[in-house]
Structures are given as structure tokens and as C-alpha cells.
Design an enzyme around this catalytic site. Sequence first.
Site, PDB file in Angstrom:
ATOM      1  N   ASP A 111       0.865  -1.316   0.049  1.00 22.60           N
ATOM      2  CA  ASP A 111       0.091   0.011   0.148  1.00 22.60           C
ATOM      3  C   ASP A 111       0.833   1.174  -0.112  1.00 22.60           C
ATOM      4  OD1 ASP A 111       1.094   0.057   2.570  1.00 22.60           O
ATOM      5  OD2 ASP A 111      -1.019  -0.050   3.536  1.00 22.60           O
TER       6      ASP A 111
ATOM      7  N   GLU B 138       3.956   1.072   2.295  1.00 18.74           N
ATOM      8  CA  GLU B 138       4.998  -0.033   1.923  1.00 18.74           C
ATOM      9  C   GLU B 138       4.495  -1.195   3.107  1.00 18.74           C
ATOM     10  OE1 GLU B 138       6.886   3.119   2.165  1.00 18.74           O
ATOM     11  OE2 GLU B 138       6.863   3.125  -0.032  1.00 18.74           O
TER      12      GLU B 138
ATOM     13  N   GLU C 262       7.295  14.573   8.225  1.00 20.42           N
ATOM     14  CA  GLU C 262       6.609  13.563   8.051  1.00 20.42           C
ATOM     15  C   GLU C 262       5.222  13.496   8.849  1.00 20.42           C
ATOM     16  OE1 GLU C 262       7.304   9.687   5.547  1.00 20.42           O
ATOM     17  OE2 GLU C 262       8.050   9.457   7.749  1.00 20.42           O
TER      18      GLU C 262
END
Length: 366
Positions: free
Chosen positions: A163, A166, A322
Site C-alpha cells: 500500500d 509499504e 512527515e
Amino acid sequence: MTTTAHAPLLETSRALITSLQEPGGAYPASPTFSAYRGYCWFRDGAFIADGVSSAGEVASPSAFLDWCAGVVEAHRTPIERVVAAAAGGAPVPQEQMLPTRFTMAGTPGADEWWDFQLDGYGTWLWAAAQHAARHGLDVTRWQPAAGLTVDYLLSSWDRPCYDWWEEHAEQVHVSTLGCIVAGLRAAADSGLVTGTRAEAARAGAEAAMAVIHERGVAGGHLTKWLGTDAVDASLAALIGPLGVIESESELAAATIAAIEDQLCTDDGVYRFRADTFYGGGRWPLLSCFLGLAHARAGNTARAGELLDWAAGTATTDGLLPEQVDGQLLAHEYRTEWIDRWGPVATPLLWSHAMVLRLAAELKEDA
């Protein structure tokens, strides 16, 4: 009516993305993070290109899309092998499928990675069509690569693969199917592919959508993969910006509600409930995807709140991470990842791009 509520961050984001772009057109996922440095993902890069395109950039996203086209055309032989094998009823094994990330030169990386993902090959087609329509560009330059990409996706769209994160290569992921649908539709509608290939792309998109509706919905909302009732924040992208799910539909409303209920805390959005990566923090880019879904559904006030949270995660230098710590889902795993790869990726170009994209949706100017 336009506003400038986040103008300094938008200016920083636009400048950061364009300045870090490689001369050949690739966007590094992060210039400093150990596991991402030196690599470009088709999926991340497509959303980065769309973000700066929405902010008014033309040359930068065009260069990225040229890079994508060059990479695809350089892999003509393996693509044709994949397509022929699938047509013959003996699909190639996962390790012979195209990688998900490439070096800046457009070659596969030498180090081991969770590499077989199909979503990026849909998102680059979608981004090319969006960019061309937004700025009145001729798509002819990308047609040869688009044709190869469509053939590749049509041969393999229903295969299990990793996905966005990963993970779970054994599953067929609804977000991946949505990216493929968006790419196939965009390729056919924009003229990236024509004739019988365009007809096949539309038919393939319809087939993938049928699978989503038949096996990728539970409790009225989209699911993380086929046959589960779990949700994943990447599903918001199917509503906005990809537009695969009608924004005013009951399915969209239920999916937004499920993400809000299960994955959103104080406007920050987790990837999924079982996340342990860096302790399972909240991701600014996912708050932006949820904001885009809300904006498409007409709830711009909520979209603005999510943008505010994402923008508020920036460092004093205007760099977006992130993910953020605090209110982690699995705090006990955080040190393990820091020891393995170092601090959380900061900046992450995808985070900056999604802030740009949501700000553009809400008509904010830098």
C-alpha cells in the site's frame, strides 16, 4: 475570496520544493532523511507536482512529469513482459514488477525496499492530466509513456501489492485501486491515450470501481483493503483531490466520518489505528488530504481547521515533518525507528506539497 493566512509557509513550501528538485526533474522525498534521501517515488512525486502546479508553478511539475515519462519509457521491455505474461495467464512474480521508487537518475535503487506498488503509476497519469488542464498544456509529449502505463495498469490492477505505506503486500488496497481508477480515467479523458486504448482504460476504471463498491466498503465507508472494516487515512484522497468518489455521496460522507472518528485527534490525522512507525504519529499531509475531502464536500470551515493544524507543525525554519510526536498510538516503538533511521523526516516534500494543495483549494495565496 482569497486570503493569505499561511503566506510565509506557502512561500517557503513552494521555494523548497522547486529548489530541491533535481535537474532531471525528480523530486527527492526528503533531502536529509536516511531512508528517503536520493530517491523519488511516483506517488509522492505526483502529489508534489500537483501541489506546486496548483500554486502556479508550470516548469517544475512539467519537468517531473517528463522525468516520469522517461522512466516509464526506459522500462518498456519489462512492462511489455508483464503485460504479455498477464495476457497469457501466467503473471510474473512480484519481484519482476516495476519498482515504486527510483534514484534521481531514474534507475531502480540497489538497496532492498518494499517495492511493488501500483498506486504511483495511476497518480502520475492523474497528475499529468490535472497539470495540463490547469495550465493549458499539450499532453502529446507524455502520450508514449502514458500508453505503456495504461497497459501496465490494465494488466495488473487487481493484483495484491504494497500500500501507500509499504505494508501488507498480500492485500488489494482500496486507496491503490482509487489511484489506478483516477489515472485510467484521467488518461482517457485528457487525451494521454486515445482510441481503443482509451476505451480499455475507461473499462478498466469501471471494473476497478465495481470492485471498490462490491468489496471495499463496510459499514457504509471505504475500507483499508478488500474484506476488512478498518479504515486508512489515505482513503480521503479518493474524495479529494482524486475525485474518484463523488464528494456529495453517502459513501464519501461515511468515509470522512470514519476517518474523523477513528483517525483524527485534535485535527491531526493518523495513518491507521495499528500504526507503529515512529510510534504512530499524526501526519500533516493526511490532515491536508482529509481537508481536501471536506472542501470537496462543501465543508470549507473544517478544511481550514485541518490546514491550520498541518501548517502549525512547521519548525521555526518553516520545515514540515512527515509526522509529529505527542499523542502517539504506539509510543514504545518510537525509539526503535529513531535508532534505525534517525529523527523523523523533516522536511518531507510531500507534506509541503499538500499544504500548498489544500491552501489552493481554499483559495489562499502566498
